[in-house]
Design a protein around this motif. Structure first.
Motif, short mmCIF file in Angstrom:
data_model
loop_
_atom_site.label_atom_id
_atom_site.label_comp_id
_atom_site.label_asym_id
_atom_site.label_seq_id
_atom_site.Cartn_x
_atom_site.Cartn_y
_atom_site.Cartn_z
N GLU A 263 0.85 -1.19 0.00
CA GLU A 263 0.00 0.00 0.00
C GLU A 263 0.89 1.24 0.00
OE1 GLU A 263 -3.87 -1.87 2.32
OE2 GLU A 263 -2.57 -0.47 3.40
N ARG A 264 0.61 2.12 -0.95
CA ARG A 264 1.40 3.35 -1.12
C ARG A 264 2.89 3.05 -1.19
NH1 ARG A 264 -2.04 7.63 -0.71
NH2 ARG A 264 -0.41 9.20 -0.62
N GLY A 265 3.23 1.98 -1.89
CA GLY A 265 4.62 1.66 -2.12
C GLY A 265 5.33 1.01 -0.96
N ARG A 266 4.60 0.63 0.10
CA ARG A 266 5.24 0.02 1.26
C ARG A 266 4.65 -1.36 1.53
NH1 ARG A 266 5.24 5.28 2.38
NH2 ARG A 266 3.24 5.36 3.45
N ARG A 267 5.51 -2.26 1.90
CA ARG A 267 5.09 -3.63 2.19
C ARG A 267 4.27 -3.64 3.47
NH1 ARG A 267 4.48 -7.87 -0.69
NH2 ARG A 267 6.55 -7.59 -1.64
N LYS A 268 3.04 -4.12 3.39
CA LYS A 268 2.15 -4.21 4.54
C LYS A 268 1.98 -5.65 5.03
CE LYS A 268 0.99 0.13 5.03
NZ LYS A 268 1.20 0.87 6.28
N CYS A 269 2.13 -6.59 4.11
CA CYS A 269 1.98 -8.00 4.47
C CYS A 269 2.72 -8.80 3.40
CB CYS A 269 0.50 -8.39 4.51
SG CYS A 269 0.16 -10.12 4.94
N ASP A 270 3.25 -9.96 3.77
CA ASP A 270 3.90 -10.81 2.79
C ASP A 270 2.93 -11.90 2.34
OD1 ASP A 270 7.03 -10.13 2.66
OD2 ASP A 270 6.29 -9.75 4.68
N MET A 271 3.10 -12.35 1.11
CA MET A 271 2.18 -13.32 0.52
C MET A 271 2.45 -14.70 1.12
SD MET A 271 1.35 -13.91 -3.47
CE MET A 271 0.24 -15.21 -4.01
N TYR A 272 1.60 -15.09 2.05
CA TYR A 272 1.83 -16.30 2.82
C TYR A 272 1.09 -17.52 2.27
CZ TYR A 272 -2.64 -14.77 4.88
OH TYR A 272 -3.94 -14.36 5.07
N TRP A 273 0.55 -17.39 1.07
CA TRP A 273 -0.15 -18.51 0.43
C TRP A 273 0.40 -18.67 -0.99
CZ3 TRP A 273 -2.04 -13.63 1.12
CH2 TRP A 273 -2.47 -12.94 -0.02
N PRO A 274 0.21 -19.83 -1.60
CA PRO A 274 0.72 -20.03 -2.96
C PRO A 274 -0.12 -19.29 -3.99
CG PRO A 274 -0.48 -21.97 -2.21
CD PRO A 274 -0.40 -21.05 -1.03
N LYS A 275 0.54 -18.68 -4.96
CA LYS A 275 -0.17 -18.01 -6.03
C LYS A 275 -0.86 -19.02 -6.93
CE LYS A 275 0.42 -14.44 -9.55
NZ LYS A 275 1.38 -13.52 -10.21
N ASP A 276 -0.21 -20.15 -7.15
CA ASP A 276 -0.76 -21.26 -7.93
C ASP A 276 -0.28 -22.56 -7.28
OD1 ASP A 276 -2.16 -20.16 -10.37
OD2 ASP A 276 -0.20 -19.19 -10.60
N GLY A 277 -1.04 -23.61 -7.46
CA GLY A 277 -0.59 -24.93 -6.99
C GLY A 277 -0.43 -24.97 -5.49
N SER A 278 0.62 -25.63 -5.02
CA SER A 278 0.81 -25.81 -3.58
C SER A 278 2.21 -25.39 -3.15
CB SER A 278 0.54 -27.26 -3.19
OG SER A 278 1.43 -28.13 -3.86
N GLU A 279 2.31 -25.02 -1.87
CA GLU A 279 3.59 -24.68 -1.24
C GLU A 279 3.60 -25.33 0.14
OE1 GLU A 279 6.21 -22.86 -2.19
OE2 GLU A 279 5.47 -21.98 -4.07
N THR A 280 4.79 -25.64 0.62
CA THR A 280 4.93 -26.21 1.96
C THR A 280 5.57 -25.19 2.87
OG1 THR A 280 5.14 -28.46 1.08
CG2 THR A 280 5.92 -28.08 3.32
N TYR A 281 4.90 -24.93 4.00
CA TYR A 281 5.40 -24.00 5.00
C TYR A 281 5.63 -24.78 6.29
CZ TYR A 281 3.17 -20.91 1.59
OH TYR A 281 2.78 -20.29 0.43
N GLY A 282 6.88 -25.13 6.55
CA GLY A 282 7.18 -25.96 7.71
C GLY A 282 6.57 -27.33 7.55
N VAL A 283 5.65 -27.68 8.46
CA VAL A 283 5.02 -29.00 8.41
C VAL A 283 3.65 -28.97 7.72
CG1 VAL A 283 6.23 -29.81 10.46
CG2 VAL A 283 4.00 -28.69 10.71
N ILE A 284 3.24 -27.79 7.22
CA ILE A 284 1.91 -27.64 6.62
C ILE A 284 2.05 -27.38 5.12
CG2 ILE A 284 -0.29 -26.42 6.67
CD1 ILE A 284 0.32 -27.87 9.28
N GLN A 285 1.38 -28.21 4.33
CA GLN A 285 1.31 -28.00 2.89
C GLN A 285 0.00 -27.28 2.56
OE1 GLN A 285 0.24 -31.17 -0.11
NE2 GLN A 285 2.44 -31.03 -0.56
N VAL A 286 0.09 -26.20 1.79
CA VAL A 286 -1.07 -25.39 1.45
C VAL A 286 -1.27 -25.42 -0.06
CG1 VAL A 286 -2.15 -23.11 1.59
CG2 VAL A 286 -0.61 -23.88 3.41
N LYS A 287 -2.47 -25.80 -0.48
CA LYS A 287 -2.78 -25.87 -1.92
C LYS A 287 -3.94 -24.92 -2.22
CE LYS A 287 -4.04 -29.14 -5.59
NZ LYS A 287 -4.39 -30.55 -5.89
#
Length: 706
Positions: free
Chosen positions: A176-200
């Motif tokens: 927002e207004r050129g500043r990072r407010k939150c990081d993208m903690y979910w996969p944009k496509d498909g699945s990603e693994t975060y520690g012991v949790i896989q998110v699809k």
């Protein structure tokens, strides 16, 4: 090093709303337990629940004299929060500090969420910057947390799993207004693994003010047992239209979002996880609105002051600004006046003939009255000749043309942006072009990459004449050329294709105009929906511009088309129709479009025989486009350091995604720590805590939250 009580008390008294950093947490007992529904005397005044039928009058009294009543109430809550100073030792632990997005937004020890231990993990690593927060008559109904950092993605998803969370509510954009407010903690496509949790990511539905994402999450280290499922479904309700500073223009979309997301949580699920950037301002606003809507429904009273005072002891700074506190009250006034606006599809047939109900809705819909400042551009002498009637675009939603240098009013056209189901700028509603505005109209088409024009006005030879080119004569300006391509006759309308070509380069835009002068009185009901489907047919070269809708004055016919199109998608999406919200927001952006309750009844009537298989959602599906940045904007830093009240000697400048930290020297006369709150010209609060001038290791910590 513990700071002196004298300096600490001075700082607390003067700057308790600022963001600041504590080296050593004070040692205080657990948060006091209070019954927030009981009247309480604070500052010599009794604060108690207000009956629903008196709430609008109560809010009006708080608004009197420049909102002085709100200032007193909010100040009382702020002072009480500052005095409590509840313990937050785990947030200050050296191994946990990096898990905090902001230096002073911490998690109180007594209410913080504890992560479960995982095999091979060190003891004491159960920390996440998150707190349990009560809802209405339900303890721990919510978890309030910060926007996850890359280092805390695994912690966040572990918390989602361990707390049996089904609904995540996100109320910030990533940038927002050129500043990072939150990081993208979910996969944009498909699945990603975060520690012991896989998110699809299973589905993503992009709507005008929020996006709903459906995830399947899987615990990869869970021992297989018959009674335990290693997979579950989680939904993220991501509100995308909260402005990056201030509060929303109108509460209706926010109220709708709160109701929809809260109702989506199954009774047997864990808490709703709510986060913004810091997890305090918008997060607190959401939680208070949800609780108060439930209190209104169950008890017919409202107690914003008491409830916020209660949950402030569960997470710091909830409802971060007085402006947010005021917004909550104004939103609840709207909620009480409008009642339940989400109606089920099977209720439409009954309501379309309920004249008292429609009259009451119409009265509320047209409540907003324009002042000169709202229509300043339309009223300029140079622009007044470009208006056909008495319907004018409001400043905040008018469509701008590319201005011509030195030509006053050259950016004006009588046209308004209206939201649809998918986007905030789905439609442009405008009047039938006049002889002196034909080129302005095509300039608007060109400027905004519009490839679909819906023309609903019937032609005559004089007042409402043809404004498009024919085969023999194109329309030409210094910038573009509009050429006729072909014409197709349909049962109730005519389709014409044009191409707009740039004069300066080889860029061109294909445009289709669908002309339906009989709308909405067409040959049969299904023809209405055939027409809507045809409007939304997309070719491979479609560039996703707005649909321009034209009737004689840019009024009820055009707005009815926009509303029916949007509501058809809404009914297809979740079998509900929020007719009131669309009608009211359209009036607020283009006052005068509705002339009687019959206009509203017509929307109900058309929807009552809507086919169920239009597949408009599929035809209009969008994907989220994420803006990506890696640094904060340096100009904000410059504003801070150039402030005349701060004596700064810059030694280092580290800008990252979360905090902006500098080393400076700014001691007071006693050599003690001094806290300073700054509000910049974007109404963002910045805070500075300056270390002792006698101790070089006490560096200033400067935190930007916004």
């Amino acid at each position: 090093m513990r700071k002196s009580n004298r300096t600490g008390n001075w700082f607390t008294k003067c700057f308790h709303a600022a963001y600041y950093y504590l080296d050593d947490p004070p040692n205080h007992p657990s948060a006091p337990q209070v019954d927030w529904e009981v009247p309480v005397e604070i500052g010599g005044e009794i604060r108690a629940a207000v009956p629903v039928n008196e709430f609008a009058k109560h809010v009006a009294s708080l608004h009197a004299d420049g909102d002085i009543g709100f200032s007193r109430e909010y100040e009382a809550i702020q002072c009480e929060s500052a005095v409590d100073e509840l313990p937050c030792e785990h947030s200050q632990h050296p191994e946990n500090k990096r898990k905090n997005r902001y230096l002073n937004i911490i998690a109180y020890d007594h209410s913080r969420v504890h992560l479960h231990p995982t095999p091979g993990q060190k003891k004491g690593l159960d920390y996440i910057n998150a707190n349990f927060i009560d809802g209405y008559q339900k303890a721990r109904a919510f978890v309030g947390t910060q926007g996850p950092l890359p280092d805390t993605f695994d912690c966040f998803w572990r918390m989602i799993w361990e707390q049996r969370v089904t609904i995540i509510v996100m109320i910030t954009n990533l940038v927002e207004r050129g500043r990072r407010k939150c990081d993208m903690y979910w996969p944009k496509d498909g699945s990603e693994t975060y520690g012991v949790i896989q998110v699809k990511l299973l589905e993503e539905e992009v709507l005008a003010t929020y996006t709903v994402r459906k995830f399947q999450i899987k615990h990869l280290k869970l021992k297989k047992k018959k009674q335990i499922n290693s997979e579950k479904i989680v939904y993220q309700y991501h509100y995308t239209n909260w402005p990056d500073h201030g509060t929303p223009d109108h509460p209706l979309p926010v109220l709708n979002f709160v109701k929809k997301s809260s109702a989506a949580n199954p009774p047997d699920s864990g808490p709703i996880v709510v986060h913004c950037s810091a997890g305090v301002g918008r997060t607190g606003t959401y939680i208070v609105l949800d609780a108060m809507l439930k209190q209104i429904e169950h008890k017919g009273v409202v107690n914003v002051f008491g409830f916020l005072r209660h949950i402030r002891a569960q997470r710091n700074f909830l409802v971060q600004t007085e402006e947010q506190y005021i917004f909550i009250h104004d939103a609840l006034v709207e909620a009480i006046a409008s009642g339940e606006t989400n109606i089920r599809a099977d209720q439409i047939e009954e309501l379309k003939n309920n004249i008292p109900y429609l009259e009451m809705q119409y009265k509320n819909i047209i409540q907003f009255q324009t002042k000169d400042i709202h229509i300043a551009s339309a009223m300029k002498q140079v622009n007044s000749v470009k208006n056909r009637g008495a319907i004018f675009p409001i400043e905040g939603s008018r469509v701008h043309l590319t201005p011509k240098p030195g030509e006053d009013g050259s950016d004006y056209i009588n046209a308004s942006w209206l939201h649809g189901f998918r986007r905030l700028r789905d439609f442009i509603v405008t009047q039938h072009p006049m002889q002196n505005t034909v080129k302005d109209f095509w300039q608007m088409v060109w400027d905004h990459n519009a490839q679909t024009i819906v023309l609903l006005s019937s032609l005559d030879e004089i007042t409402f004449a043809q404004f498009w080119p024919d085969e023999s004569e194109p329309i030409e300006t210094h910038y573009y050329r509009v050429k006729f391509v072909n014409k197709t006759n349909k049962s109730d309308y005519v389709s014409r294709d044009f191409v707009i070509q740039s004069v300066q380069d080889d860029y061109e835009l294909n445009v289709r105009m669908l002309h339906c002068p009989s709308w909405p009185e067409m040959s049969n009901p299904n023809s209405i929906y055939d027409f809507i489907v045809d409007v939304h047919e997309r070719t491979s070269d479609y560039r996703n511009g707005p649909v321009i809708v034209v009737d004689r004055y840019g009024g009820a016919q055009a707005c009815t088309f926009c509303a029916i199109t949007s509501l058809s998608m809404e009914m297809e999406y979740d079998d509900t129709a929020n007719i009131y919200t669309y009608a009211k927001l359209y009036h607020n952006k283009r006052p005068g479009v509705w002339t009687s309750s019959e206009d509203i009844r017509q929307i109900y009537n058309i929807l009552s025989y809507m086919p169920t298989d239009l597949q408009l959602l599929k035809r209009t599906a969008l994907r989220t486009e994420f803006e990506d940045i890696t640094t904060a904007t340096p100009d904000l830093y410059s504003k801070i350091c150039s402030n005349g009240n701060i004596s700064s000697t810059l030694n280092s400048n580290t800008i990252n995604n979360t905090n902006l930290t500098t080393t400076t020297t700014a001691p007071n006369t006693n050599g003690d720590t001094v806290g300073i709150q700054i509000t910049n010209d974007e109404n963002e609060e910045l805070s500075v805590v300056v270390g002792s001038g006698n101790d070089a290791k006490d560096a200033q910590k400067l935190d930007i939250v916004g």
